[in-house]
Design a protein around this motif. Structure first.
Motif, PDB file in Angstrom:
ATOM      1  N   VAL A 171       0.856  -1.180   0.000  1.00 38.03           N
ATOM      2  CA  VAL A 171       0.000   0.000   0.000  1.00 38.03           C
ATOM      3  C   VAL A 171       0.890   1.227   0.000  1.00 38.03           C
ATOM      4  O   VAL A 171       1.858   1.312   0.772  1.00 38.03           O
ATOM      5  N   ALA A 172       0.585   2.192  -0.880  1.00 38.35           N
ATOM      6  CA  ALA A 172       1.394   3.401  -1.001  1.00 38.35           C
ATOM      7  C   ALA A 172       0.629   4.605  -0.474  1.00 38.35           C
ATOM      8  O   ALA A 172      -0.613   4.640  -0.493  1.00 38.35           O
ATOM      9  N   PHE A 173       1.400   5.626  -0.020  1.00 36.54           N
ATOM     10  CA  PHE A 173       0.818   6.847   0.525  1.00 36.54           C
ATOM     11  C   PHE A 173       1.457   8.055  -0.125  1.00 36.54           C
ATOM     12  O   PHE A 173       2.534   7.964  -0.729  1.00 36.54           O
ATOM     13  N   ALA A 174       0.810   9.209   0.018  1.00 42.57           N
ATOM     14  CA  ALA A 174       1.341  10.447  -0.526  1.00 42.57           C
ATOM     15  C   ALA A 174       2.529  10.927   0.300  1.00 42.57           C
ATOM     16  O   ALA A 174       2.795  10.432   1.405  1.00 42.57           O
ATOM     17  N   VAL A 175       3.226  11.907  -0.235  1.00 35.25           N
ATOM     18  CA  VAL A 175       4.395  12.474   0.442  1.00 35.25           C
ATOM     19  C   VAL A 175       3.979  13.048   1.799  1.00 35.25           C
ATOM     20  O   VAL A 175       2.964  13.742   1.917  1.00 35.25           O
ATOM     21  N   ASP A 176       4.765  12.728   2.823  1.00 36.72           N
ATOM     22  CA  ASP A 176       4.566  13.229   4.190  1.00 36.72           C
ATOM     23  C   ASP A 176       3.226  12.818   4.804  1.00 36.72           C
ATOM     24  O   ASP A 176       2.792  13.401   5.806  1.00 36.72           O
ATOM     25  N   ALA A 177       2.563  11.812   4.239  1.00 36.37           N
ATOM     26  CA  ALA A 177       1.256  11.390   4.761  1.00 36.37           C
ATOM     27  C   ALA A 177       1.344  10.157   5.640  1.00 36.37           C
ATOM     28  O   ALA A 177       0.361   9.770   6.254  1.00 36.37           O
ATOM     29  N   MET A 178       2.499   9.542   5.744  1.00 31.79           N
ATOM     30  CA  MET A 178       2.646   8.294   6.491  1.00 31.79           C
ATOM     31  C   MET A 178       3.204   8.606   7.885  1.00 31.79           C
ATOM     32  O   MET A 178       4.272   9.209   8.019  1.00 31.79           O
ATOM     33  N   PRO A 179       2.523   8.223   8.934  1.00 33.29           N
ATOM     34  CA  PRO A 179       2.996   8.506  10.296  1.00 33.29           C
ATOM     35  C   PRO A 179       4.384   7.928  10.552  1.00 33.29           C
ATOM     36  O   PRO A 179       4.648   6.757  10.250  1.00 33.29           O
ATOM     37  N   THR A 180       5.251   8.737  11.110  1.00 32.57           N
ATOM     38  CA  THR A 180       6.633   8.309  11.329  1.00 32.57           C
ATOM     39  C   THR A 180       6.760   7.277  12.442  1.00 32.57           C
ATOM     40  O   THR A 180       7.767   6.585  12.531  1.00 32.57           O
ATOM     41  N   ALA A 181       5.746   7.159  13.291  1.00 32.03           N
ATOM     42  CA  ALA A 181       5.824   6.229  14.425  1.00 32.03           C
ATOM     43  C   ALA A 181       5.492   4.795  14.028  1.00 32.03           C
ATOM     44  O   ALA A 181       5.729   3.878  14.823  1.00 32.03           O
ATOM     45  N   TRP A 182       4.983   4.567  12.832  1.00 31.70           N
ATOM     46  CA  TRP A 182       4.627   3.209  12.429  1.00 31.70           C
ATOM     47  C   TRP A 182       5.866   2.324  12.289  1.00 31.70           C
ATOM     48  O   TRP A 182       6.898   2.769  11.751  1.00 31.70           O
ATOM     49  N   THR A 183       5.784   1.095  12.749  1.00 31.24           N
ATOM     50  CA  THR A 183       6.877   0.138  12.618  1.00 31.24           C
ATOM     51  C   THR A 183       6.335  -1.195  12.126  1.00 31.24           C
ATOM     52  O   THR A 183       5.121  -1.444  12.150  1.00 31.24           O
ATOM     53  N   ALA A 184       7.245  -2.071  11.732  1.00 28.26           N
ATOM     54  CA  ALA A 184       6.861  -3.391  11.220  1.00 28.26           C
ATOM     55  C   ALA A 184       6.326  -4.307  12.307  1.00 28.26           C
ATOM     56  O   ALA A 184       5.785  -5.376  12.007  1.00 28.26           O
ATOM     57  N   SER A 185       6.454  -3.920  13.554  1.00 35.15           N
ATOM     58  CA  SER A 185       5.929  -4.740  14.646  1.00 35.15           C
ATOM     59  C   SER A 185       4.486  -4.378  14.999  1.00 35.15           C
ATOM     60  O   SER A 185       3.861  -5.043  15.829  1.00 35.15           O
ATOM     61  N   ASP A 186       3.950  -3.330  14.373  1.00 40.64           N
ATOM     62  CA  ASP A 186       2.579  -2.902  14.642  1.00 40.64           C
ATOM     63  C   ASP A 186       1.572  -3.765  13.875  1.00 40.64           C
ATOM     64  O   ASP A 186       1.903  -4.382  12.857  1.00 40.64           O
ATOM     65  N   LEU A 187       0.339  -3.765  14.362  1.00 42.87           N
ATOM     66  CA  LEU A 187      -0.789  -4.334  13.637  1.00 42.87           C
ATOM     67  C   LEU A 187      -1.608  -3.190  13.058  1.00 42.87           C
ATOM     68  O   LEU A 187      -1.684  -2.101  13.647  1.00 42.87           O
ATOM     69  N   PHE A 188      -2.254  -3.439  11.902  1.00 44.07           N
ATOM     70  CA  PHE A 188      -2.926  -2.366  11.194  1.00 44.07           C
ATOM     71  C   PHE A 188      -4.353  -2.734  10.812  1.00 44.07           C
ATOM     72  O   PHE A 188      -4.686  -3.907  10.638  1.00 44.07           O
ATOM     73  N   ASP A 189      -5.179  -1.687  10.690  1.00 44.96           N
ATOM     74  CA  ASP A 189      -6.530  -1.790  10.140  1.00 44.96           C
ATOM     75  C   ASP A 189      -6.591  -0.972   8.857  1.00 44.96           C
ATOM     76  O   ASP A 189      -5.804  -0.036   8.655  1.00 44.96           O
ATOM     77  N   ALA A 190      -7.554  -1.319   8.014  1.00 42.21           N
ATOM     78  CA  ALA A 190      -7.879  -0.490   6.856  1.00 42.21           C
ATOM     79  C   ALA A 190      -9.389  -0.315   6.838  1.00 42.21           C
ATOM     80  O   ALA A 190     -10.131  -1.280   6.988  1.00 42.21           O
ATOM     81  N   HIS A 191      -9.849   0.946   6.692  1.00 43.47           N
ATOM     82  CA  HIS A 191     -11.277   1.167   6.624  1.00 43.47           C
ATOM     83  C   HIS A 191     -11.630   2.169   5.542  1.00 43.47           C
ATOM     84  O   HIS A 191     -10.815   2.970   5.096  1.00 43.47           O
ATOM     85  N   SER A 192     -12.880   2.125   5.125  1.00 48.20           N
ATOM     86  CA  SER A 192     -13.388   2.987   4.067  1.00 48.20           C
ATOM     87  C   SER A 192     -13.518   4.422   4.567  1.00 48.20           C
ATOM     88  O   SER A 192     -13.727   4.657   5.760  1.00 48.20           O
ATOM     89  N   PRO A 193     -13.442   5.410   3.654  1.00 45.90           N
ATOM     90  CA  PRO A 193     -13.679   6.796   4.052  1.00 45.90           C
ATOM     91  C   PRO A 193     -15.162   7.129   4.151  1.00 45.90           C
ATOM     92  O   PRO A 193     -15.524   8.234   4.537  1.00 45.90           O
ATOM     93  N   SER A 194     -16.027   6.181   3.820  1.00 43.14           N
ATOM     94  CA  SER A 194     -17.467   6.411   3.865  1.00 43.14           C
ATOM     95  C   SER A 194     -18.142   5.227   4.539  1.00 43.14           C
ATOM     96  O   SER A 194     -17.491   4.360   5.121  1.00 43.14           O
ATOM     97  N   SER A 195     -19.461   5.174   4.470  1.00 40.67           N
ATOM     98  CA  SER A 195     -20.240   4.052   5.008  1.00 40.67           C
ATOM     99  C   SER A 195     -19.924   3.767   6.472  1.00 40.67           C
ATOM    100  O   SER A 195     -19.844   2.609   6.876  1.00 40.67           O
ATOM    101  N   GLY A 196     -19.726   4.812   7.261  1.00 42.59           N
ATOM    102  CA  GLY A 196     -19.448   4.600   8.674  1.00 42.59           C
ATOM    103  C   GLY A 196     -18.121   3.943   8.927  1.00 42.59           C
ATOM    104  O   GLY A 196     -17.996   3.091   9.814  1.00 42.59           O
ATOM    105  N   ALA A 197     -17.110   4.324   8.161  1.00 46.08           N
ATOM    106  CA  ALA A 197     -15.763   3.758   8.319  1.00 46.08           C
ATOM    107  C   ALA A 197     -15.809   2.231   8.213  1.00 46.08           C
ATOM    108  O   ALA A 197     -15.275   1.521   9.074  1.00 46.08           O
TER     109      ALA A 197
END
Length: 324
Positions: A171-197
């Motif tokens: 998954v790719a992100f725009a310039v300066d849009a990716m939080p610097t605190a994220w690491t490979a040891s984290d777990l992630f969610d993905a949700h829609s921008p609509s339909s109540g997330a």
């Protein structure tokens, strides 16, 4: 462009509704207000939507049966640790019914010692679904658990990122849009921008977090091919597991979140006159007024209003419309 009720937007709304400055001395910093917003959404509003019982928040997991294993944990993201339905999917394409039993209703004598490759019933024990009779050494099929997915806790937009492109599991992100605190040891969610997330994937591991290249690579497929998932697409939000960029309730309720959190602030501030007025407005918008209007919660009921037909006991039953 449709208005998005991000954490920053809602914090500003609370300040406007309650007329409060940003000050730590009164416990009204942005962080304090965000806590109130999450308390209102997670502790009150999501429960109201859940009570409507029109399948909001419902997601389903599929767990293959394991030899000599009869207990299967409820999904960790289940709201109130509650299931909507439990079904046994056979090794072929169909389903077999599972009776919802209790410990008291089961024959705890000889049959309780038997094993079976096909379960006939289940009961809840703590946070586990227990199949009965006990599963033997050669089970087939899977256990499907439909549950109410708990909305993620709202966080500032700086802790989230919007997907600009998807290539396989990357998954790719725009310039300066990716939080610097994220690491490979984290777990992630993905949700829609609509339909109540609407949640797409959740609690997912990653193999790489590339801050220089502004990408993360998930360890499992994110194309919707896994049962219970929806494909991650451009425009979706990526967050740490259990967090969200916008409130995880139907969008029509988003404008009421700031008002609800403002009522909490006003009560603590002791401004009881304005608190009473704002609370009255909130209740009227949520529940209607004097039976003349239905309010937002009432409008969430009967998602199909054209007299839907249900199947029960092999018979088709036409439901009664709400106004009859």
């Amino acid at each position: 462009m449709a208005r998005k009720y991000t954490a920053e937007e809602l914090i500003a709304q609370v300040r406007d509704e309650a007329r409060i400055p940003d000050t730590a001395s009164t416990g009204n910093t942005d962080a304090d207000i965000l806590n109130r917003i999450n308390e209102f959404v997670l502790g009150y509003l999501s429960g109201l939507v859940m009570e409507v019982r029109e399948e909001y928040f419902i997601r389903t997991t599929r767990t293959p049966l394991v030899a000599n294993t009869s207990q299967y944990r409820l999904p960790t993201r289940a709201m109130y640790q509650k299931l909507r339905d439990v079904r046994y999917k056979t090794g072929s394409a169909g389903y077999l019914p599972l009776a919802h039993a209790t410990l008291a209703s089961l024959d705890m004598g000889r049959r309780s010692l038997d094993t079976a490759d096909v379960p006939g019933a289940f009961y809840i024990e703590g946070n586990y679904v227990t199949l009965w009779p006990a599963i033997g050494g050669g089970p087939e099929g899977s256990l499907d658990m439909a549950f109410y997915f708990a909305p993620g806790e709202l966080v500032l937009s700086t802790a989230t990122a919007v997907v600009t492109g998807v290539a396989g599991n990357e998954v790719a992100f725009a310039v300066d849009a990716m939080p610097t605190a994220w690491t490979a040891s984290d777990l992630f969610d993905a949700h829609s921008p609509s339909s109540g997330a609407e949640i797409k994937v959740w609690d997912r591991k990653v193999t790489e977090v590339d801050h220089a290249g502004r990408t993360i690579t998930f360890s499992e497929a994110i194309d919707g091919s896994t049962f219970g998932d929806f494909p991650v697409e451009a425009g979706d939000y990526i967050t740490l597991a259990g967090e969200a960029a916008i409130p995880g309730v139907p969008r029509e309720l988003h404008p009421l979140i700031g008002l609800g959190a403002a009522c909490s602030v006003l009560e603590d501030e002791g401004d009881l006159e304005v608190f009473a007025a704002k609370t009255s407005t909130l209740n009227r918008q949520l529940f209607g007024q004097g039976g003349k209007t239905r309010g937002a919660i009432g409008l969430l009921e009967n998602r199909i209003e054209s007299r839907p037909t249900y199947v029960k006991g092999g018979r088709l039953l036409e439901s009664q419309a709400w106004w009859l």
